[in-house]
Design an enzyme around this catalytic site. Structure first.
Site, PDB file in Angstrom:
ATOM      1  N   CYS A  88     -13.036  16.263  22.970  1.00 24.60           N
ATOM      2  CA  CYS A  88     -11.703  16.247  23.572  1.00 24.60           C
ATOM      3  C   CYS A  88     -11.006  14.927  23.278  1.00 24.60           C
ATOM      4  O   CYS A  88     -11.489  13.862  23.675  1.00 24.60           O
ATOM      5  CB  CYS A  88     -11.817  16.470  25.078  1.00 24.60           C
ATOM      6  SG  CYS A  88     -10.323  16.120  26.001  1.00 24.60           S
ATOM      7  N   CYS A  91      -9.903  13.150  26.477  1.00 29.22           N
ATOM      8  CA  CYS A  91     -11.045  12.485  27.136  1.00 29.22           C
ATOM      9  C   CYS A  91     -11.432  11.220  26.365  1.00 29.22           C
ATOM     10  O   CYS A  91     -11.792  10.211  26.969  1.00 29.22           O
ATOM     11  CB  CYS A  91     -12.242  13.427  27.198  1.00 29.22           C
ATOM     12  SG  CYS A  91     -11.913  14.943  28.135  1.00 29.22           S
ATOM     13  N   ASP A 481      11.024  -8.321  -4.931  1.00 30.59           N
ATOM     14  CA  ASP A 481      10.977  -9.482  -5.806  1.00 30.59           C
ATOM     15  C   ASP A 481      11.179  -8.932  -7.229  1.00 30.59           C
ATOM     16  O   ASP A 481      11.027  -7.728  -7.462  1.00 30.59           O
ATOM     17  CB  ASP A 481       9.621 -10.181  -5.668  1.00 30.59           C
ATOM     18  CG  ASP A 481       9.497 -11.390  -6.565  1.00 30.59           C
ATOM     19  OD1 ASP A 481      10.501 -12.104  -6.726  1.00 30.59           O
ATOM     20  OD2 ASP A 481       8.414 -11.593  -7.129  1.00 30.59           O
ATOM     21  N   ASP A 672       4.671 -10.141  -4.840  1.00 26.14           N
ATOM     22  CA  ASP A 672       3.302 -10.250  -5.341  1.00 26.14           C
ATOM     23  C   ASP A 672       2.800 -11.678  -5.477  1.00 26.14           C
ATOM     24  O   ASP A 672       1.621 -11.888  -5.772  1.00 26.14           O
ATOM     25  CB  ASP A 672       3.179  -9.547  -6.706  1.00 26.14           C
ATOM     26  CG  ASP A 672       3.905 -10.305  -7.816  1.00 26.14           C
ATOM     27  OD1 ASP A 672       4.824 -11.085  -7.489  1.00 26.14           O
ATOM     28  OD2 ASP A 672       3.549 -10.124  -8.992  1.00 26.14           O
ATOM     29  N   ASP A 676       5.720 -15.543  -2.129  1.00 22.80           N
ATOM     30  CA  ASP A 676       6.299 -14.418  -1.394  1.00 22.80           C
ATOM     31  C   ASP A 676       5.671 -14.239  -0.012  1.00 22.80           C
ATOM     32  O   ASP A 676       6.210 -13.484   0.810  1.00 22.80           O
ATOM     33  CB  ASP A 676       6.105 -13.106  -2.185  1.00 22.80           C
ATOM     34  CG  ASP A 676       6.988 -13.044  -3.419  1.00 22.80           C
ATOM     35  OD1 ASP A 676       8.096 -13.609  -3.371  1.00 22.80           O
ATOM     36  OD2 ASP A 676       6.572 -12.440  -4.422  1.00 22.80           O
TER      37      ASP A 676
END
Length: 779
Positions: A88, A91, A481, A672, A676
């Site tokens: 469940c 639960c 970028d 990348d 950045d």
């Protein structure tokens, strides 16, 4: 003795003063001083091991949520457990919350489809026992065991279909028998003279179909948990029997059982989407040891080992091709369907499959640190991270059941007393009990996110949690970028323009003859380009490099200049107007410019179509780069980007992100590089290409294993669809349940509609959630 403590969950200064006074009055305590802004409590006196427990008991008489913990730093431990026999989702949420509230526990996160519980805090030898006590108080039969010692599946020499049949027979046999008895009962119900047979068949069908429900209900009653779905279903169906509504009583348990099977199927399917990644790991590899290749477990491979990769084998660890050439299937890692040709010196990631020739690889990482292991762990961790909407559903489910039960009780009593129609209103109340458990809603929403994370991983997109999907779905701007994100980061000749009667080949011959003696990156790019295109240089009679300007040479008796605009101007040569992204090299022969060569970064193959598709979705596209503004402008125009800005340092990019957010809403940034990382952290949601810096990968919310921009488009589509499905599930479930409540309150109860609102809705919501798993929709 003086001891410092921290008081958590204390928001009221007045309450803090009361707690301070009560603790100061404890036996053996000389003084207690509370620094409310710092939530720091300093206690002096005879402090015993029981003092902290007593202080917490006193503090909670003032404010129930307050927790006093020692200020002495206790190292947090994170441990993973498996929860067995938990069916469940609602639960599971209760168990998760109870364990998270245990003293000394900082967090508890349940990954329901994987039945995996991750607990962080001060974990000691008694913690597991306490967790099991709490879990079994919610659902009898649940067992929490350490993940590492979870029993492994037994190895049997049986076929997959046989194993499946063994598992399915216990589930389907009682269901089929129950359905047969139910149909016979309905048929005989309308035949006169055999009513007693019909009743016996109804009771038989009910016991066969509802045995597990009734059994679980009584188990939970013994533990004091009377408001779980099994108990509520038992009360509703026994009540329906008492009112003579036999077919409806059996129908409730029948569809409840079918709903459970659908839940199991959906959870299994979405779990498979996650765990399939782990199966991409190679268990063994041929390692060069003392001059011969020996079959070795992957976990024993060390950095620097030489490994033989045979045709058809999966690569066990990350490495560099040592010798040989082949084609490899990288789709498991980056979703790219086109095989990649690799040669000596090329880097290869684990999880890829060698398609053709044998080759050797030098390991650059161990198995646990290789890419496929990182991907598997990242996806599993992501499936445990809950979005805001999931947290809302968890909170909602706490109040939903008590409210519906209260309405059911009032409906059974008040209208019955007023009208005297006890049968009608008790029947209405019973329909409310059928819909009183929010299990379908609690499971379907996280299942949608689980499916989104799973399908994204198949396409080489690693979300770091459901919250990342949720944030991306709300994004209205995507900022890229330039270098390494929209472009390849490889500089080459991208344009050659000639003037007069000189040919392109002759212009390049003049240029490469000048540039071959230079070590400037632009010169090297021109030399490499000419070499690939079979354009040979001639030996200049005279050549000199002019710093910051270019090359001056004499070739075949003619003066040749190759360089920038400044070199031309200083030699009184008129320069034609020309605009281009990248470095412009003017080639002058004699006293006039004969041509222009542009050296620039090349566009990735899917950049233009990705930008176009994002714009068609209503997304504003942005490019923020540290490259020159004129280059940014040209690239932006070429790709159709809405807004391009160059000459930006990291803080400048961050200011632009904030500006865009104020103007047009939330922003995703894709980058990348190391520079950045601050921008990635500052955006509402961020993504990094897998070939970027470690810092960029760490700071991002999503990692794209395929470095083509189309991955961003796929991620956005997955996020949008996932959030849409989650809201569809919530709205549909609540509307259907509201209809049942309203009809019942208006005196038009319908048990079959209640069954549909509970089990039927559960099946529809689950099917709606797992449809996200189809990867073809995002291609």
């Amino acid at each position: 003795m003086k001891q410092n403590y921290i008081i958590n969950n204390l928001d009221c200064a007045h309450c803090g003063g009361k707690i301070e006074a009560l603790i100061a009055g404890m036996q053996g305590i000389e003084s207690a001083v509370l620094n409310f802004p710092l939530k720091k409590l300093t206690v002096t006196g005879n402090i015993t091991p029981d003092t902290l427990t007593q202080m917490n008991q006193i503090a909670r008489t003032v404010e129930a949520e307050v927790e006093i913990v020692s200020a002495e730093k206790i190292p947090s431990i994170t441990r993973t457990y498996t929860i067995n026999n938990l069916d469940c989702a609602h639960c599971g949420g209760k168990i998760e919350e109870l364990i998270a509230d245990m003293q000394g526990i900082e967090s508890a996160v349940l990954n329901f489809p994987l039945k995996k519980l991750t607990v962080t805090g001060n974990i000691d030898e008694d913690t597991l026992e306490l967790m099991n006590d709490l879990a079994q108080a919610v659902e009898a039969g649940v067992e929490i065991v350490p993940f590492e010692t979870s029993p492994a599946p037994e190895v049997e020499t049986v076929t997959e279909s046989t194993a499946t049949k063994k598992k399915e027979i216990p589930e389907f046999v009682p269901l089929i028998i129950g359905i047969i008895l139910f149909v016979l009962a309905i048929v005989t119900e309308n035949l006169s003279g055999i009513k007693i047979l019909s009743l016996i068949l109804f009771i038989g069908a009910y016991l066969v179909l509802g045995f597990n429900v009734i059994k679980s209900a009584f188990k939970n009653i013994r533990t004091g948990n009377i408001f779980d779905e099994n108990f509520l279903m038992t009360v509703a169906t026994i009540g329906a029997f008492a009112l003579g509504e036999y077919s409806e009583a059996v129908g409730v348990v029948l569809f409840f059982r079918i709903g459970e099977l659908f839940e199991d199927y959906a959870v299994s399917k979405s779990r498979k989407a996650i765990t399939d990644i782990a199966s991409l790991k190679a268990d063994f590899a041929d390692v060069l040891i003392n001059g011969e290749f020996i079959r070795t477990p992957a976990e024993n491979i060390q950095i620097g080992d030489v490994i033989r990769i045979k045709a058809g084998e999966r690569i066990a660890v990350d490495g560099v091709v040592e010798n040989g050439e082949s084609r490899i299937d990288t789709s498991a890692v980056n979703g790219e369907p086109v095989p990649l040709t690799v040669r000596k010196g090329d880097e290869i990631l684990s999880g890829c499959i060698n398609l053709s020739e044998n080759f050797t690889l030098r390991a650059t990482a161990t198995a646990n640190e290789s890419m496929i292991s990182k991907i598997a762990q990242a996806v599993e961790d992501a499936s445990s991270a809950k979005p805001k909407i999931d947290r809302f559903i968890t909170k909602f489910s706490k109040i939903y059941t008590p409210i519906v039960l209260a309405i059911a009780l009032l409906t059974a009593v008040i209208p019955s007393v007023i009208t005297g129609e006890w049968h009608k209103w008790i029947y209405s109340a019973l329909t409310f009990l059928v819909i009183s458990c929010p299990c379908a809603l609690v499971l379907s929403v996280p299942l949608a996110y689980f499916s989104g994370i799973g399908v994204a991983s198949k396409l080489g997109i690693l979300f770091k949690g459901g919250s990342a999907i949720e944030a991306l779905a709300g994004v209205r701007n995507i900022a890229f970028d330039k270098t390494g994100t929209l472009t390849n980061g490889d500089f080459t000749v991208t344009d050659v323009k000639t003037f007069g009667d000189i040919t392109e080949e002759k212009l390049l011959e003049f240029c490469v003859s000048c540039e071959k003696s230079s070590t400037h990156p632009v010169a090297e790019s021109i030399v490499e380009y000419c070499g690939k295109n079979s354009i040979k240089a001639v030996m200049p009679e005279k050549v000199s490099e002019i710093a910051g300007r270019g090359i001056s040479a004499v070739i075949d008796g003619e003066k040749v200049l190759c360089g920038n605009k400044r070199l031309m101007t200083e030699n009184n040569i008129t320069v034609p107007e020309y605009k281009s992204a990248g470095s412009i090299i003017y080639v002058a022969v004699g006293d006039s410019v004969k041509g222009i060569i542009t050296v620039s970064d090349t566009m990735k193959k899917t950049s233009a179509e990705t930008i176009s598709a994002l714009k068609s979705m209503g997304i504003r596209t942005v490019m923020l780069t540290g490259d020159k503004s004129e280059n940014a402008e040209v690239v932006g125009e070429k790709l159709g980007i809405d807004y391009a800005k160059g000459d930006l340092l990291p803080d400048g990019k961050l200011r632009e992100i904030e500006k865009i957010r104020k103007e047009n809403g939330s922003v995703m940034f894709i980058g990348d590089g190391i520079n950045d990382a601050p921008v990635l952290a500052g955006a509402d949601v961020s993504g990094a290409m897998h070939n970027g810096s470690d810092l960029a990968l760490e700071a991002s919310d999503a990692v794209f294993m395929n470095s083509e921009p189309e991955s961003v488009l796929k991620a956005k589509k997955i996020a949008d669809r996932t959030l849409k499905v989650a809201y569809q599930n919530i709205i549909f479930a609540l509307v259907i349940k509201a209809v049942v409540l309203i009809l019942g309150l208006l005196g038009h109860p319908n048990m079959w509609l209640a069954v549909f609102a509970d089990s039927g809705t559960a099946m529809l919501l689950i099917l709606n959630s797992i449809k996200i798993l189809s990867a073809k929709k995002y291609q």
